[in-house]
Design a protein around this motif. Structure first.
Motif, PDB file in Angstrom:
ATOM      1  N   VAL A  49       0.835  -1.204   0.000  1.00 19.18           N
ATOM      2  CA  VAL A  49       0.000   0.000   0.000  1.00 19.18           C
ATOM      3  C   VAL A  49       0.865   1.247   0.000  1.00 19.18           C
ATOM      4  O   VAL A  49       0.554   2.241  -0.668  1.00 19.18           O
ATOM      5  N   GLN A 269      -5.866   3.993   4.368  1.00 21.62           N
ATOM      6  CA  GLN A 269      -5.520   2.636   3.956  1.00 21.62           C
ATOM      7  C   GLN A 269      -4.428   2.002   4.816  1.00 21.62           C
ATOM      8  O   GLN A 269      -4.489   0.807   5.117  1.00 21.62           O
ATOM      9  N   ASP A 363     -11.880  -2.658   0.648  1.00 24.48           N
ATOM     10  CA  ASP A 363     -10.522  -2.127   0.638  1.00 24.48           C
ATOM     11  C   ASP A 363      -9.881  -2.337  -0.723  1.00 24.48           C
ATOM     12  O   ASP A 363      -9.160  -1.485  -1.216  1.00 24.48           O
ATOM     13  N   THR A 366     -11.155   0.166  -3.178  1.00 29.63           N
ATOM     14  CA  THR A 366     -10.603   1.490  -2.887  1.00 29.63           C
ATOM     15  C   THR A 366      -9.174   1.594  -3.393  1.00 29.63           C
ATOM     16  O   THR A 366      -8.785   2.586  -4.011  1.00 29.63           O
ATOM     17  N   LEU A 367      -8.387   0.556  -3.146  1.00 28.35           N
ATOM     18  CA  LEU A 367      -7.005   0.567  -3.635  1.00 28.35           C
ATOM     19  C   LEU A 367      -6.961   0.620  -5.148  1.00 28.35           C
ATOM     20  O   LEU A 367      -6.139   1.326  -5.734  1.00 28.35           O
TER      21      LEU A 367
END
Length: 423
Positions: A49, A269, A363, A366-367
């Motif tokens: 991330v 994140q 998640d 979103t990434l």
């Protein structure tokens, strides 16, 4: 008799208790595997991330040139960057979009330098609308650093629809002064979510008339001395923002530029992943301490049950430290096969647990929105040799602590008192 051999005979003679000890150690090692695997997966996910999202820094300065932006981008802490050079241009055989509303009579009738808003960029994926997913690539790809020196263009979908253009086709773009013309190959079509204005707007301000090209193409089409409107830099973490600010001050001069840090996506994140890693590390410590306490109580009870055996051995001249060593070997002998069983259980259950805590679908989406052009590594939770070694080491440490501490009581035993108490 050697105390190690005696420990093996004792384990064979007390099969039910040996099986119970093996079961307890298997549960302990499985929990340890779970904690360590989750901790390793969290660390891997955090590094991924950090690489993909990072922290975006926007630098603005009047008179900022492409060369200065490149020099700042050469900093060791900068992962990706792009300057943005806006120029005006006209289409040659390309019909620009116009407002549906007539131009007001009081609007000044200065000569229009060009209806197209051409933006020179090094990496279109670094521009905040692209980076955070509001503007999306609908076909093809964006502009990348590899496009330097290439005659390519990223075009808005409304302009492409108006002119029936697709990826792979060529468009002609002419400089505002009409002296230079560039033939550009369309490598991508993007969609700007901004709606067409209800009132009249100059063509170059319409969202559909925006084009993105490599920096050298924009410089060739623009007027001499055109400057960069802003530059966006991606660094690994908020802690590095001060380093980049100091580098910008040395390069651009203190107080002469605007420096904005956008770390919301990073915090949203990275922090949850860090919390999972911290929690899993705490789990390992709690399991180790609780296991040592539980096994210590079990060994203490075994020592009480085997007082007569210990008394006989002491009366025969056996050293007390060897008696403690025998108990340590018995517990360790149950710990080692438990590591193998727990490793198998960790391999089977690790991936579902990791997906549940680190790989939630929201998640991932979103990434994906935050890093459309980045290569994302899928979350994998698997038992590595180092993890097995760590669990084995912790398990042996637990067995040692749980036998040595209760074994201190053996040092206080006397054969005569033990045998008399058991008559």
């Amino acid at each position: 008799m050697n105390f190690v051999k005696r420990a093996g005979i004792s384990l064979g003679a007390r099969k039910p208790k040996t099986a119970a000890l093996l079961a307890i150690f298997t549960v302990i090692c499985t929990l340890l595997f779970g904690g360590l695997l989750l901790q390793a997966a969290a660390a891997h996910q955090e590094a991924d991330v950090r690489r993909i999202i990072g922290v975006d820094i926007t630098v603005k300065q009047k008179g900022l040139t492409s060369a200065l932006a490149d020099r700042l981008g050469a900093s060791d802490i900068v992962n990706r960057y792009t300057p943005q050079l806006p120029v005006r241009a006209a289409g040659h055989g390309l019909t620009p979009l116009t407002s549906n509303v007539s131009k007001p009579d009081d609007e000044t009738r200065d000569k229009d330098p060009g209806p197209l808003a051409v933006n020179g960029v090094r990496d279109s994926g670094m521009l905040l609308p692209f980076s955070y997913g509001s503007t999306k690539i609908m076909a093809g790809r964006g502009i990348t650093p590899d496009d330097t020196g290439r005659a390519v263009v990223l075009i808005e979908q409304r302009l492409a629809d108006e002119n029936h253009l697709e990826v792979g086709q060529t468009v002609q773009v002419r400089s505002a002064d009409g002296e230079r013309t560039a033939a550009l190959t369309i490598v991508g079509v993007f969609q700007d979510p901004t709606q067409n204005p209800t009132g009249w707007m100059p063509p170059h301000e319409l969202p559909g008339n925006a084009l993105y090209v490599p920096m050298d193409t924009a410089q060739a089409l623009g007027a001499r001395g055109a400057t960069v409107s802003e530059a966006v830099y991606r660094i690994g973490s908020p802690d590095q923002a001060e380093q980049l600010h100091a580098a910008a001050e040395r390069l651009l001069g203190a107080g002469s530029f605007d420096f904005r840090v956008n770390d919301k996506a990073y915090k949203d994140q990275v922090h949850p992943i860090q919390q999972v890693g911290t929690f899993s590390g705490l789990i390992v410590w709690v399991i180790a301490l609780a296991s040592a306490l539980i096994l210590g109580l079990i060994v203490t009870l075994q020592i009480r049950e085997r007082r007569a055996e210990l008394g006989v051995l002491l009366a025969m001249g056996e050293k007390k430290w060897k008696l403690i060593g025998q108990h340590a070997v018995e517990v360790a002998a149950a710990a080692l096969p438990a590591v193998g069983l727990a490793a198998l259980a960790g391999q089977l259950a690790g991936q579902p647990a990791g997906d549940a805590l680190l790989g939630r679908q929201d998640d991932k989406s979103t990434l994906a929105a935050l890093a459309q052009d980045a290569e994302m590594t899928p979350l994998t939770v698997r038992v590595e040799p180092t993890t097995v070694v760590n669990v084995a080491g912790i398990g042996l440490g637990i067995s040692l602590v749980s036998t040595v501490l209760p074994g201190i009581g053996i040092l206080r035993l006397h054969p005569r008192s033990i045998l008399l108490d058991n008559e």
